[in-house]
Design a protein around this motif. Structure first.
Motif, PDB file in Angstrom:
ATOM      1  N   GLN A  81      70.241  -8.941  31.421  1.00  0.00           N
ATOM      2  CA  GLN A  81      68.839  -9.230  31.695  1.00  0.00           C
ATOM      3  C   GLN A  81      68.199  -9.689  30.390  1.00  0.00           C
ATOM      4  O   GLN A  81      68.216  -8.947  29.408  1.00  0.00           O
ATOM      5  CB  GLN A  81      68.123  -7.994  32.236  1.00  0.00           C
ATOM      6  CG  GLN A  81      66.640  -8.183  32.464  1.00  0.00           C
ATOM      7  CD  GLN A  81      66.337  -9.152  33.592  1.00  0.00           C
ATOM      8  OE1 GLN A  81      66.979  -9.112  34.638  1.00  0.00           O
ATOM      9  NE2 GLN A  81      65.363 -10.034  33.383  1.00  0.00           N
ATOM     10  N   MET A  82      67.646 -10.889  30.389  1.00  0.00           N
ATOM     11  CA  MET A  82      67.066 -11.461  29.183  1.00  0.00           C
ATOM     12  C   MET A  82      65.582 -11.701  29.416  1.00  0.00           C
ATOM     13  O   MET A  82      65.209 -12.489  30.291  1.00  0.00           O
ATOM     14  CB  MET A  82      67.769 -12.772  28.826  1.00  0.00           C
ATOM     15  CG  MET A  82      69.267 -12.630  28.653  1.00  0.00           C
ATOM     16  SD  MET A  82      70.065 -14.128  28.040  1.00  0.00           S
ATOM     17  CE  MET A  82      69.791 -15.230  29.429  1.00  0.00           C
ATOM     18  N   ASN A  83      64.765 -10.995  28.649  1.00  0.00           N
ATOM     19  CA  ASN A  83      63.314 -11.119  28.760  1.00  0.00           C
ATOM     20  C   ASN A  83      62.739 -11.723  27.485  1.00  0.00           C
ATOM     21  O   ASN A  83      63.376 -11.712  26.441  1.00  0.00           O
ATOM     22  CB  ASN A  83      62.689  -9.751  29.008  1.00  0.00           C
ATOM     23  CG  ASN A  83      63.153  -9.137  30.307  1.00  0.00           C
ATOM     24  OD1 ASN A  83      63.429  -9.823  31.294  1.00  0.00           O
ATOM     25  ND2 ASN A  83      63.251  -7.812  30.316  1.00  0.00           N
ATOM     26  N   ASN A  84      61.518 -12.204  27.586  1.00  0.00           N
ATOM     27  CA  ASN A  84      60.832 -12.793  26.434  1.00  0.00           C
ATOM     28  C   ASN A  84      61.739 -13.787  25.713  1.00  0.00           C
ATOM     29  O   ASN A  84      61.915 -13.722  24.482  1.00  0.00           O
ATOM     30  CB  ASN A  84      60.371 -11.696  25.467  1.00  0.00           C
ATOM     31  CG  ASN A  84      59.457 -12.220  24.391  1.00  0.00           C
ATOM     32  OD1 ASN A  84      58.819 -13.264  24.541  1.00  0.00           O
ATOM     33  ND2 ASN A  84      59.385 -11.504  23.265  1.00  0.00           N
ATOM     34  N   LEU A  85      62.297 -14.697  26.459  1.00  0.00           N
ATOM     35  CA  LEU A  85      63.240 -15.657  25.897  1.00  0.00           C
ATOM     36  C   LEU A  85      62.565 -16.591  24.909  1.00  0.00           C
ATOM     37  O   LEU A  85      61.381 -16.947  25.067  1.00  0.00           O
ATOM     38  CB  LEU A  85      63.909 -16.454  27.009  1.00  0.00           C
ATOM     39  CG  LEU A  85      65.019 -15.693  27.732  1.00  0.00           C
ATOM     40  CD1 LEU A  85      65.318 -16.310  29.087  1.00  0.00           C
ATOM     41  CD2 LEU A  85      66.274 -15.643  26.889  1.00  0.00           C
ATOM     42  N   LYS A  86      63.325 -16.979  23.897  1.00  0.00           N
ATOM     43  CA  LYS A  86      62.836 -17.847  22.839  1.00  0.00           C
ATOM     44  C   LYS A  86      63.703 -19.111  22.784  1.00  0.00           C
ATOM     45  O   LYS A  86      64.874 -19.070  23.201  1.00  0.00           O
ATOM     46  CB  LYS A  86      62.911 -17.126  21.498  1.00  0.00           C
ATOM     47  CG  LYS A  86      62.155 -15.806  21.466  1.00  0.00           C
ATOM     48  CD  LYS A  86      62.364 -15.087  20.147  1.00  0.00           C
ATOM     49  CE  LYS A  86      61.626 -13.744  20.136  1.00  0.00           C
ATOM     50  NZ  LYS A  86      61.798 -13.037  18.839  1.00  0.00           N
ATOM     51  N   PRO A  87      63.161 -20.200  22.257  1.00  0.00           N
ATOM     52  CA  PRO A  87      63.965 -21.431  22.163  1.00  0.00           C
ATOM     53  C   PRO A  87      65.285 -21.211  21.419  1.00  0.00           C
ATOM     54  O   PRO A  87      66.290 -21.847  21.761  1.00  0.00           O
ATOM     55  CB  PRO A  87      63.045 -22.384  21.400  1.00  0.00           C
ATOM     56  CG  PRO A  87      61.671 -21.944  21.783  1.00  0.00           C
ATOM     57  CD  PRO A  87      61.759 -20.442  21.871  1.00  0.00           C
ATOM     58  N   GLU A  88      65.300 -20.312  20.458  1.00  0.00           N
ATOM     59  CA  GLU A  88      66.536 -20.057  19.713  1.00  0.00           C
ATOM     60  C   GLU A  88      67.576 -19.310  20.533  1.00  0.00           C
ATOM     61  O   GLU A  88      68.710 -19.124  20.077  1.00  0.00           O
ATOM     62  CB  GLU A  88      66.247 -19.300  18.412  1.00  0.00           C
ATOM     63  CG  GLU A  88      65.406 -18.059  18.570  1.00  0.00           C
ATOM     64  CD  GLU A  88      63.928 -18.311  18.317  1.00  0.00           C
ATOM     65  OE1 GLU A  88      63.402 -19.360  18.773  1.00  0.00           O
ATOM     66  OE2 GLU A  88      63.295 -17.446  17.670  1.00  0.00           O
ATOM     67  N   ASP A  89      67.226 -18.872  21.736  1.00  0.00           N
ATOM     68  CA  ASP A  89      68.209 -18.272  22.641  1.00  0.00           C
ATOM     69  C   ASP A  89      68.983 -19.343  23.410  1.00  0.00           C
ATOM     70  O   ASP A  89      69.928 -19.018  24.138  1.00  0.00           O
ATOM     71  CB  ASP A  89      67.526 -17.347  23.648  1.00  0.00           C
ATOM     72  CG  ASP A  89      66.903 -16.127  22.987  1.00  0.00           C
ATOM     73  OD1 ASP A  89      65.769 -15.768  23.370  1.00  0.00           O
ATOM     74  OD2 ASP A  89      67.550 -15.537  22.097  1.00  0.00           O
ATOM     75  N   THR A  90      68.590 -20.584  23.273  1.00  0.00           N
ATOM     76  CA  THR A  90      69.289 -21.668  23.956  1.00  0.00           C
ATOM     77  C   THR A  90      70.742 -21.734  23.512  1.00  0.00           C
ATOM     78  O   THR A  90      71.037 -21.822  22.324  1.00  0.00           O
ATOM     79  CB  THR A  90      68.593 -23.013  23.672  1.00  0.00           C
ATOM     80  OG1 THR A  90      67.287 -22.998  24.241  1.00  0.00           O
ATOM     81  CG2 THR A  90      69.389 -24.177  24.250  1.00  0.00           C
ATOM     82  N   ALA A  91      71.644 -21.653  24.477  1.00  0.00           N
ATOM     83  CA  ALA A  91      73.076 -21.622  24.173  1.00  0.00           C
ATOM     84  C   ALA A  91      73.858 -21.584  25.478  1.00  0.00           C
ATOM     85  O   ALA A  91      73.291 -21.375  26.553  1.00  0.00           O
ATOM     86  CB  ALA A  91      73.421 -20.378  23.348  1.00  0.00           C
ATOM     87  N   VAL A  92      75.153 -21.758  25.343  1.00  0.00           N
ATOM     88  CA  VAL A  92      76.059 -21.443  26.451  1.00  0.00           C
ATOM     89  C   VAL A  92      76.453 -19.979  26.291  1.00  0.00           C
ATOM     90  O   VAL A  92      76.896 -19.568  25.217  1.00  0.00           O
ATOM     91  CB  VAL A  92      77.306 -22.338  26.438  1.00  0.00           C
ATOM     92  CG1 VAL A  92      78.260 -21.932  27.562  1.00  0.00           C
ATOM     93  CG2 VAL A  92      76.908 -23.800  26.585  1.00  0.00           C
ATOM     94  N   TYR A  93      76.279 -19.215  27.350  1.00  0.00           N
ATOM     95  CA  TYR A  93      76.562 -17.787  27.312  1.00  0.00           C
ATOM     96  C   TYR A  93      77.894 -17.519  28.013  1.00  0.00           C
ATOM     97  O   TYR A  93      78.132 -17.996  29.131  1.00  0.00           O
ATOM     98  CB  TYR A  93      75.439 -17.005  28.000  1.00  0.00           C
ATOM     99  CG  TYR A  93      74.217 -16.881  27.125  1.00  0.00           C
ATOM    100  CD1 TYR A  93      73.420 -17.992  26.852  1.00  0.00           C
ATOM    101  CD2 TYR A  93      73.858 -15.662  26.558  1.00  0.00           C
ATOM    102  CE1 TYR A  93      72.308 -17.895  26.031  1.00  0.00           C
ATOM    103  CE2 TYR A  93      72.744 -15.551  25.736  1.00  0.00           C
ATOM    104  CZ  TYR A  93      71.978 -16.674  25.484  1.00  0.00           C
ATOM    105  OH  TYR A  93      70.875 -16.571  24.676  1.00  0.00           O
ATOM    106  N   TYR A  94      78.734 -16.724  27.353  1.00  0.00           N
ATOM    107  CA  TYR A  94      80.055 -16.395  27.865  1.00  0.00           C
ATOM    108  C   TYR A  94      80.187 -14.892  28.057  1.00  0.00           C
ATOM    109  O   TYR A  94      79.813 -14.115  27.175  1.00  0.00           O
ATOM    110  CB  TYR A  94      81.136 -16.826  26.880  1.00  0.00           C
ATOM    111  CG  TYR A  94      81.179 -18.295  26.580  1.00  0.00           C
ATOM    112  CD1 TYR A  94      80.428 -18.834  25.545  1.00  0.00           C
ATOM    113  CD2 TYR A  94      81.987 -19.151  27.329  1.00  0.00           C
ATOM    114  CE1 TYR A  94      80.463 -20.193  25.259  1.00  0.00           C
ATOM    115  CE2 TYR A  94      82.038 -20.506  27.049  1.00  0.00           C
ATOM    116  CZ  TYR A  94      81.274 -21.012  26.024  1.00  0.00           C
ATOM    117  OH  TYR A  94      81.325 -22.359  25.743  1.00  0.00           O
TER     118      TYR A  94
END
Length: 125
Positions: A81-94
């Protein structure tokens, strides 16, 4: 063990996403489960890990207080669960699984035994 992540997408900064990872195979509960991510032009980095029993999770500093990892061994699934997302969280998640013994959680890629296909998370500013 085969792993498949889902739930990625495009979200505005401050928004939320819930990633899921389904596991196909035996003895899911014997694996430490983790999430890693890889941003454009960068190496893959640790995000979170959870113990085999799901009681304790470990997070990279940038995820603490915003991300929550959980697992359901009866469903062979883990979640992020990812809250308060930021542009620096942009990525491919594995999502990834480790059978390393003698430890509760892991952070190193070298300790991973199985990788799933990633899911793209894009956070717009």
């Amino acid at each position: 063990v085969q792993l498949q992540a889902s739930g990625g997408g495009l979200v505005q900064a401050g928004g939320s996403l819930r990633l899921a990872c389904g596991a196909f195979g035996r003895a899911f509960g014997t694996y430490i489960m983790t999430w890693f991510r890889q941003a454009p032009g960068k190496g893959r980095e640790f995000v979170a890990a959870i113990t085999r029993d799901g009681h304790t999770a470990d997070y990279t500093d940038s995820a603490k207080g915003r991300f929550t990892m959980s697992r359901d061994n009866a469903k062979n699934a883990v979640y992020l669960q990812m809250n308060n997302l930021k542009p620096e969280d942009t990525a491919v998640y594995y999502c990834a699984a480790s059978s390393k013994v003698g430890v509760a959680t892991i952070r190193r890629e070298d300790d991973i035994n199985y990788w799933g296909r990633g899911t793209q998370v894009t956070v717009s500013s």
